[in-house]
Design an enzyme around this catalytic site. Structure first.
Site, PDB file in Angstrom:
ATOM      1  N   CYS A 130       1.185  -1.840  -0.063  1.00 33.71           N
ATOM      2  CA  CYS A 130       0.052  -0.043   0.123  1.00 33.71           C
ATOM      3  C   CYS A 130       1.152   1.225  -0.068  1.00 33.71           C
ATOM      4  CB  CYS A 130      -0.123   0.081   0.764  1.00 33.71           C
ATOM      5  SG  CYS A 130      -1.601  -1.436   1.672  1.00 33.71           S
ATOM      6  N   CYS A 181     -12.972   0.616   7.884  1.00 38.87           N
ATOM      7  CA  CYS A 181     -12.101   0.194   6.972  1.00 38.87           C
ATOM      8  C   CYS A 181     -12.609   0.749   5.587  1.00 38.87           C
ATOM      9  CB  CYS A 181     -12.776  -1.531   6.268  1.00 38.87           C
ATOM     10  SG  CYS A 181     -12.681  -2.313   7.592  1.00 38.87           S
ATOM     11  N   SER A 182     -11.930   1.064   4.308  1.00 39.04           N
ATOM     12  CA  SER A 182     -11.120   1.519   3.733  1.00 39.04           C
ATOM     13  C   SER A 182     -11.290   0.795   2.597  1.00 39.04           C
ATOM     14  CB  SER A 182      -9.658   2.476   3.539  1.00 39.04           C
ATOM     15  OG  SER A 182      -9.493   1.161   3.357  1.00 39.04           O
ATOM     16  N   HIS A 233      -9.541   4.105  -1.577  1.00 39.94           N
ATOM     17  CA  HIS A 233      -7.774   3.678  -1.687  1.00 39.94           C
ATOM     18  C   HIS A 233      -7.725   2.557  -2.247  1.00 39.94           C
ATOM     19  CE1 HIS A 233      -3.766   2.442   0.422  1.00 39.94           C
ATOM     20  NE2 HIS A 233      -4.723   1.353   0.945  1.00 39.94           N
TER      21      HIS A 233
END
Lengths: 383, 348, 129
Positions: free
Chosen positions: A83, A204-205, A331
């Protein structure tokens, strides 16, 4: 080392971009950045992406994007750090300009996550395959374990985690490129479906498609392209053990601490000198832990920090994730690190519109990979 | 003297009651409990199979025997639910236990008597001085077809026996096997559930083989039922072993300790071996144990054991069967049971 | 086809075999070829204890594809008595009853299947004692 400036930026909307391929997305962001900078060529480019191979069956993205952007034969390199791929892409571009090797470099990031791959499985490749993933852990599961440890050790409250998501949605509602532009409440978070106890869906993204790109050049030619270039004051990166169970601590992300130490040392700045920051809120708990590990709050106090509004856009002493963060903005893994830089860039130029931080002079972007096994931090400054 | 130097059993903690199963198929639970003399059965977790059960039972056997796993020269596992059709369960069990690689491994199958088969072969090998110790395991995670009578009894569990000549706790005195082609119950390659021939599984199958093997064993040994403290029979339900015992001249008291099916169900290859283990948990030096297994298809293996003083050194060194039957149970409803037994069709 | 990779991890997954640096004594699980503490390359095999305690845990409600039908299940970081930490599922328990600090024993269970026709994959899990 030469001083480096950011002179242009461009990103796509983040979200489920059904009609666009990974190539379409990257090219759209890259062209926007190139046009914004007003450069007529680039010397080199970096493509940050976590897993073109597993998401869309396509590796060799450096070549693919140079081809589709129409800039062959310049060198084009795919960068991967889970990420943190976007942040590391930016760092590599920065180093290439700072070293004098190239004059104008594009740092981009992209991810296409909605083409049918099992996202949970693909994201899990950022963890230890044989000793974490084999056992049935997921990404939310790893951060959930950090959350449980943090709540056990520091009495961090469930509502404080929810406050992170609420704040980020409030900011994201003001971001035209954000995936989610609606506000949510603490109750919404606490009543959303459990994903990995104690984390719920709204902690949560999301799964997102998106691309982001910036143009860097050396400061001595930056004014040719823009009246308000933004200086890259620090670039720092650190690594830690891949598996959460191998870390020195379950509640402190050493890679974040180390990268931050280096960044502060490079600049002579202290945490209190940072006006605002984009941090890696892949899960609500991550923002709480990171704000502690960046030195904005004492260890264990990140929860009360967000609860008391100290990180809010409106009243905070250090607004965090004015873009909406990963939670609300989205994301698309490889693009995130670059999108963070773009938020800093717009804030420092005074062009953040409804999200504008007052007196934004120095901003920090913190991007990390996996459960904190890699971290890259940049400090940007308005000149 | 050749005999058992260590023994151990493992039963999963999950249970399902007759009432939970009968409710689904509109059957009368009281009639079933009366007819089968069975109240609940063990259910393996999603992460348990014949191999994991064998490893745990064998760990307890090793604990009791105190021997070095490296001294085991043969490992035989009997089951009708080996996880692989081709790849012996024993290959995984030996690596899990630190046995081998200089070891002989084989899988046995013969419906419910595959465990005693493994015991018989292990005994023969040790008796011939071919290996110092041999490990024999009978374990199963048997399947009962939905709505079928066998769904009430088919359960999971297993027992392991280390056989050797040193520090024997229960000596093999006599053995006898009786086998014929009697097609009472079978499973074709590739089929998920077995088939059976209803009432034909009784007198012509179970009773003919158990009683004949039993009678021959008594003749061979010159012993009478009264000479024994314990009798253990294969337990497809609560009634059959009682009836077989009676036919051979044993009393309810002699059968009682090894009669564990009402709370365990029929663990197939683990059935009479676990009954034996339950007896060994409490037996005293000098006790004589009579045991006859039954495997559909069909055949019976009979054994006569004599317990030695060594039993007192090993009995308490690992968990006992009665404890496993009575404590720490986790009850499931039919839906959870069906999910655990993979009876639900998935979209794969 | 996961056979070679699976085979290599058997001593660790089945028998908890770890590696101890001969020079500084640090224990690694799984074993390594290079010590990150003292940079020695000499190790000896040691077996981890099968007793430990739960340092942190979570309950997975949305599982990865291979485990999607087993949810909810608990996973935790267990510290064994030698101080080494491992990630593993906590089995045979009501997931709402797992707590930080519980003592556990490590047992042998099936971890996953490689699809319908691939390998059965075994390893370690914890049960609360």
């Amino acid at each position: 080392m030469k001083e480096v400036a950011v002179i242009g930026a461009g990103m796509t909307k983040f979200g489920e971009l059904w009609g666009k391929s990974i190539k379409d997305i990257f090219v759209e962001a890259a062209l926007k950045a190139i046009n914004d900078a007003g450069v007529d060529h680039i010397d080199s480019m970096y493509v940050g992406s976590m897993s073109g191979g597993l998401f869309v069956g396509q590796e060799h993205l450096g070549a693919v994007m140079a081809d589709y952007l129409g800039v062959t034969p310049i060198p084009s390199t795919r960068v991967e750090s889970a990420c943190a791929s976007g942040g590391v892409s930016f760092r590599q571009a920065y180093l290439e300009v700072a070293s004098g090797q190239s004059e104008i470099v594009l740092a981009g990031g992209v991810e296409k996550m909605t083409d049918g791959a099992d996202v949970t499985d693909v994201l899990a490749t950022a963890a230890d395959q044989d000793y974490e993933v084999y056992q049935g852990i997921t990404f939310p599961g790893l951060y959930a374990m950090i959350a449980n440890a943090h709540m056990h050790q520091y009495k961090t409250k469930r509502e404080q985690l929810a406050a992170v998501s609420v704040k980020n949605h409030r900011n994201g509602a003001k971001n035209p490129n954000a995936q989610f532009r609606s506000e949510i409440s603490i109750d919404n978070v606490l009543n959303s479906t459990l994903v990995a106890d104690p984390l719920r869906l709204l902690d949560c993204s999301p799964v997102s498609d998106g691309g982001a790109a910036v143009i860097l050049c050396s400061m001595d030619i930056a004014k040719k392209f823009t009246d308000s270039p933004v200086r890259v004051r620090a670039s720092a990166q650190a690594s830690d053990t891949i598996a959460l169970h191998s870390r020195r601590s379950l509640t402190t992300l050493d890679a974040v601490v180390r990268a931050a130490e280096k960044a502060y040392k490079q600049t002579g700045l202290k945490p209190s000198d940072i006006n605002f920051a984009e941090v890696h809120d892949c899960f609500s708990i991550a923002e709480i832990v990171v704000t502690e590990d960046l030195g904005f709050f004492d260890k264990g106090c990140g929860g009360s920090g967000v609860e008391e509004g100290l990180t809010s856009l409106e009243t905070g002493k250090i607004p965090i994730n004015t873009s909406g963060g990963l939670k609300s903005k989205g994301h698309p893994v490889g693009a995130t690190g670059v999108a963070q830089i773009i938020e800093l860039y717009e804030q420092l130029q005074g062009k953040a519109g409804a999200r504008q931080v007052k007196n934004a002079h120095i901003g920090m972007a913190q991007n990390m990979g996996g459960s904190g096994a890699s971290c890259v931090i940049h400090i940007l400054e308005a000149i | 003297m050749v005999g058992i130097v260590g023994f151990g059993s493992y039963l999963p903690r999950y249970r399902v009651k007759v009432e939970n199963i009968s409710k689904e198929w509109g059957a009368d639970p009281e009639a079933i409990k009366r007819g089968l003399l069975l109240y609940e059965k063990t259910v393996p977790g999603l992460d348990e199979d014949t191999i994991t059960i064998s490893v745990q039972a064998a760990r307890y056997a090793l604990q009791r025997s105190g021997i070095n796993p490296q001294d085991i020269g043969a490992v035989y596992i009997g089951s009708e639910s080996h996880p692989y059709a081709v790849k012996p369960s024993g290959t995984i069990v030996i690596d899990a236990l630190g046995i081998g690689p200089h070891v002989h491994v084989a899988s046995y199958e013969f419906a419910c008597k595959a465990g005693t088969e493994a015991m018989y072969v292990a005994y023969g090998l040790v008796k011939a001085d071919e290996v110092k110790y041999a490990l024999a395991i009978g374990a199963d995670t048997s399947q009962g077809a939905p709505g079928d009578a066998l769904e009430y009894s088919a359960s999971a569990g297993g027992s392991a026996f280390i056989i050797g000549k040193d520090k024997v706790a229960a000596e093999f005195l006599f053995t006898h096997s009786y086998t014929s082609d009697t097609p009472d119950f079978w499973r074709r390659e590739g089929e998920f559930y077995p088939r059976h021939a209803g009432r034909f599984t009784g007198e012509p199958a179970y009773f003919r083989h158990v009683v004949n093997a039993g009678k021959s064993l008594l003749e061979k040994s010159g012993m009478k039922p009264e000479d024994f403290q314990y009798a253990v029979f294969h337990m497809p339900n609560g009634k059959f072993p009682q009836m077989a015992g009676k036919q051979l001249g044993f009393t309810k008291e002699q059968i009682e300790t090894g009669w564990i099916v009402p709370w365990m169900g029929n663990t197939y290859s683990g059935s009479s071996p676990t009954g034996l283990s339950a007896v060994l948990d409490v037996a005293k030096p000098g006790d004589k144990i009579f045991m006859v297994s039954f495997g559909s298809g069909a055949g019976s293996d009979g054994f006569i054991f004599q317990v030695t003083d060594e039993i007192l050194n090993v009995q308490d060194k690992a968990p006992k069967v009665r404890d496993m039957l009575d404590n720490d149970k986790m009850y499931l409803d039919y839906g959870q049971y069906a999910k655990f037994r993979r009876k639900i069709i998935l979209n794969e | 086809m996961i056979s070679p990779g699976y085979f290599r991890e058997i001593p660790q997954r089945y028998r908890l075999e770890a590696g101890r640096c001969k020079k500084c004594g640090k224990v690694y699980f799984p074993p390594r070829s290079h010590c990150s503490e003292c940079h020695s390359n000499e190790f000896e095999t040691v077996k981890l204890s099968d007793l430990g305690k739960i340092l942190t845990y979570t309950v997975i409600r949305v599982g990865p594809s291979n485990f999607s039908k087993e949810t909810p299940y608990a996973v935790g970081i267990i510290e064994v008595n030698d101080g080494v930490r491992l990630t593993m599922q906590i089995a045979d328990i009501d997931v709402n009853k797992v707590e930080i600090g519980q003592k556990v024993r490590i047992i042998f269970r099936k971890i996953q299947d490689e699809g319908k026709s691939g390998l059965h994959c075994y390893g370690y899990k914890a049960v609360v004692i």
